[in-house]
Design a protein around this motif. Structure first.
Motif, PDB file in Angstrom:
ATOM      1  N   PHE A 174      27.561  30.260  64.813  1.00  8.78           N
ATOM      2  CA  PHE A 174      27.877  29.016  65.128  1.00  8.78           C
ATOM      3  C   PHE A 174      26.911  27.990  65.358  1.00  8.78           C
ATOM      4  O   PHE A 174      26.736  26.870  64.960  1.00  8.78           O
ATOM      5  N   VAL A 175      25.769  28.194  66.327  1.00 10.23           N
ATOM      6  CA  VAL A 175      24.663  27.456  66.227  1.00 10.23           C
ATOM      7  C   VAL A 175      24.102  26.963  64.784  1.00 10.23           C
ATOM      8  O   VAL A 175      23.728  25.593  64.721  1.00 10.23           O
ATOM      9  N   PRO A 176      23.476  28.034  63.967  1.00 11.80           N
ATOM     10  CA  PRO A 176      23.216  27.247  62.748  1.00 11.80           C
ATOM     11  C   PRO A 176      24.018  26.408  61.927  1.00 11.80           C
ATOM     12  O   PRO A 176      23.722  25.625  61.162  1.00 11.80           O
ATOM     13  N   ALA A 231      21.556  18.928  69.091  1.00 14.46           N
ATOM     14  CA  ALA A 231      20.762  18.808  70.577  1.00 14.46           C
ATOM     15  C   ALA A 231      21.907  19.194  71.744  1.00 14.46           C
ATOM     16  O   ALA A 231      21.687  19.568  72.717  1.00 14.46           O
ATOM     17  N   LEU A 232      23.042  18.305  71.576  1.00 12.30           N
ATOM     18  CA  LEU A 232      24.184  18.588  72.620  1.00 12.30           C
ATOM     19  C   LEU A 232      24.594  20.231  72.681  1.00 12.30           C
ATOM     20  O   LEU A 232      24.504  20.659  73.894  1.00 12.30           O
ATOM     21  N   LEU A 233      24.858  20.815  71.438  1.00 14.89           N
ATOM     22  CA  LEU A 233      25.017  22.153  71.346  1.00 14.89           C
ATOM     23  C   LEU A 233      23.972  23.045  71.984  1.00 14.89           C
ATOM     24  O   LEU A 233      24.352  24.173  72.514  1.00 14.89           O
ATOM     25  N   ALA A 234      22.909  22.634  71.633  1.00  8.81           N
ATOM     26  CA  ALA A 234      21.618  23.609  72.239  1.00  8.81           C
ATOM     27  C   ALA A 234      21.709  23.942  73.481  1.00  8.81           C
ATOM     28  O   ALA A 234      20.966  24.799  73.874  1.00  8.81           O
ATOM     29  N   ALA A 268      30.477  22.971  79.427  1.00 10.78           N
ATOM     30  CA  ALA A 268      30.709  21.629  79.152  1.00 10.78           C
ATOM     31  C   ALA A 268      29.735  20.593  78.442  1.00 10.78           C
ATOM     32  O   ALA A 268      28.298  20.873  79.060  1.00 10.78           O
ATOM     33  N   ALA A 269      29.485  20.077  77.377  1.00 12.89           N
ATOM     34  CA  ALA A 269      28.558  19.294  76.869  1.00 12.89           C
ATOM     35  C   ALA A 269      28.677  17.807  77.719  1.00 12.89           C
ATOM     36  O   ALA A 269      29.653  17.620  77.986  1.00 12.89           O
ATOM     37  N   VAL A 270      27.389  17.320  78.151  1.00 17.00           N
ATOM     38  CA  VAL A 270      27.388  16.021  78.902  1.00 17.00           C
ATOM     39  C   VAL A 270      26.668  14.996  77.655  1.00 17.00           C
ATOM     40  O   VAL A 270      25.812  15.304  77.200  1.00 17.00           O
ATOM     41  N   LEU A 271      27.594  13.924  77.606  1.00 20.94           N
ATOM     42  CA  LEU A 271      27.100  13.235  76.498  1.00 20.94           C
ATOM     43  C   LEU A 271      27.335  11.762  76.943  1.00 20.94           C
ATOM     44  O   LEU A 271      28.272  11.348  77.736  1.00 20.94           O
ATOM     45  N   GLN A 272      26.640  10.714  76.372  1.00 21.87           N
ATOM     46  CA  GLN A 272      26.722   9.337  76.464  1.00 21.87           C
ATOM     47  C   GLN A 272      27.851   8.915  75.635  1.00 21.87           C
ATOM     48  O   GLN A 272      27.599   8.732  74.498  1.00 21.87           O
ATOM     49  N   LEU A 273      28.664   8.018  75.863  1.00 22.52           N
ATOM     50  CA  LEU A 273      29.651   7.294  75.220  1.00 22.52           C
ATOM     51  C   LEU A 273      30.065   6.112  75.884  1.00 22.52           C
ATOM     52  O   LEU A 273      30.700   5.939  76.974  1.00 22.52           O
ATOM     53  N   GLY A 274      29.774   4.739  75.093  1.00 22.07           N
ATOM     54  CA  GLY A 274      30.287   3.666  75.623  1.00 22.07           C
ATOM     55  C   GLY A 274      29.641   3.282  77.158  1.00 22.07           C
ATOM     56  O   GLY A 274      30.285   2.681  77.815  1.00 22.07           O
ATOM     57  N   GLY A 275      28.489   3.859  77.043  1.00 19.46           N
ATOM     58  CA  GLY A 275      27.853   3.663  78.548  1.00 19.46           C
ATOM     59  C   GLY A 275      28.474   4.452  79.755  1.00 19.46           C
ATOM     60  O   GLY A 275      27.645   4.100  80.747  1.00 19.46           O
ATOM     61  N   ALA A 276      29.385   5.498  79.329  1.00 22.40           N
ATOM     62  CA  ALA A 276      29.583   6.330  80.401  1.00 22.40           C
ATOM     63  C   ALA A 276      28.763   7.807  80.195  1.00 22.40           C
ATOM     64  O   ALA A 276      28.722   8.129  79.084  1.00 22.40           O
ATOM     65  N   ARG A 277      28.803   8.563  81.000  1.00 24.13           N
ATOM     66  CA  ARG A 277      28.277   9.936  81.181  1.00 24.13           C
ATOM     67  C   ARG A 277      29.597  10.713  81.057  1.00 24.13           C
ATOM     68  O   ARG A 277      30.265  10.905  82.098  1.00 24.13           O
ATOM     69  N   LEU A 278      29.758  11.429  79.773  1.00 20.96           N
ATOM     70  CA  LEU A 278      31.049  12.158  79.884  1.00 20.96           C
ATOM     71  C   LEU A 278      30.937  13.713  79.744  1.00 20.96           C
ATOM     72  O   LEU A 278      29.891  13.865  79.133  1.00 20.96           O
ATOM     73  N   ALA A 279      31.608  14.561  80.432  1.00 16.69           N
ATOM     74  CA  ALA A 279      31.590  15.996  80.103  1.00 16.69           C
ATOM     75  C   ALA A 279      32.741  16.417  79.319  1.00 16.69           C
ATOM     76  O   ALA A 279      33.860  15.565  79.411  1.00 16.69           O
TER      77      ALA A 279
END
Length: 329
Positions: free
Chosen positions: A18-20, A25-28, A33-44
């Protein structure tokens, strides 16, 4: 079956296939839960599938797990869960009363957890190509500023705290699956943990690591944290809260409670200066009343988990190959 057990075979499947295929970077980060930036918010953002057998067991059912499991995966990043999706795969011939019971349990669990099931999907497969009902849930939540919770942040000196007695869920499912009787009913610990996490973060936003020890139990979670952070973990066997009924059942069946799944417990790595205050706050919360300090993070034996036994010796607690009890979530 071992590839779905949360142990070494699962890690091999993820790392080699799956990783390959999806590598980014998010999956790594390899977190629940992945933590990501979206529209100025930090989402899990997290997703999980639930295939427990049987569908109903002491203390809960497939519906509870499908909500609480995803809520807890989001909470382990420090997030406040907000919205879930729910996708059902139904086997031809399953009684609609069973589906309704699962759906109502999901609705009640969502209300308890303070989340909304906002969207979903339903598919039906031919008889013999499913197992009654499977459910996949995904969820999103907001991560507060200054909160950075991930396994790579474990540091030598951190206190290792577990929120309550371990092993209840796995033994509860096994007892009804195999028709075993242990002299007392053992109920699953399934529960949402987001409010407990928020209570801990009110004490300090600098909680280093959180993990809910589901498949593979406490042993798998601690090994994953040790390997990700390149530190060691040292536990005190007598400090690990194993209920008598779980210890007796595991002794009868030849299982190690450290490897038995939980669905309403978390393990936390907390800076030593904050540990007492965090532990006190956990014990004041209904979901953390049995919180116990069970060990510490150390610089020695990086990537390994060891237990100081009651006889004065030490044993290595390795990552399980597969799952002692498959299909428990």
């Amino acid at each position: 079956m071992g590839h779905g057990g949360g142990g070494a075979l699962s890690a091999e499947l993820i790392e080699q296939i799956f990783v390959p295929a999806y590598g980014n970077a998010l999956l790594a980060g390899m977190t629940d839960a992945a933590v990501l930036q979206l529209g100025g918010a930090r989402l899990a953002f997290s997703t999980d599938s639930y295939v427990v057998r049987p569908l109903f067991f002491p203390g809960g059912c497939l519906g509870d797990l499908a909500v609480n499991g995803t809520v807890n995966d989001l909470a382990m990043s420090g997030a406040r869960p907000a919205y879930l999706s729910a996708a059902f795969v139904l086997e031809e011939g399953v009684e609609l009363a069973v589906v309704e019971r699962v759906a109502r349990a999901m609705g009640a669990a969502a209300e308890t957890a303070g989340v909304t099931i906002a969207t979903g999907d339903t598919k039906v497969v031919e008889s013999g190509h499913g197992d009654g009902v499977y459910v996949t849930t995904a969820g999103v939540g907001l991560v507060p500023e200054r909160v950075d919770i991930r396994p790579q942040r474990a540091r030598p000196g951190d206190a290792v705290i577990v929120s309550g007695p371990i092993g209840l869920h796995g033994v509860a499912v096994l007892s009804v699956r195999e028709g075993l009787e242990f002299g007392v009913e053992i109920a699953s610990d399934t529960a949402p943990l987001a409010d407990l996490v928020a209570t801990m973060l009110d004490v300090t936003p600098d909680v280093h690591v959180l993990r809910d020890p589901t498949r593979g139990g406490l042993a798998a979670s601690l090994n994953e944290i040790a390997r990700a952070s390149r530190t060691g973990v040292r536990l005190t066997e007598r400090a690990v809260p194993v209920p008598d009924e779980v210890a007796n059942a595991c002794g009868f069946l030849g299982l190690d409670p450290l490897y038995v799944a939980n669905e309403g417990r978390l393990v936390a790595f907390v800076p030593p200066g904050e540990a007492d205050a965090v532990l006190a706050a956990m014990r004041a919360h209904p979901q953390g009343a049995g919180a116990t300090r069970i060990g510490e993070c150390v610089a020695e034996h990086p990537g390994m988990v060891v237990v100081a036994t009651g006889l004065g010796g030490t044993r290595v607690v390795d990552l399980p190959l597969g799952e002692q009890l498959p299909r428990i979530c």
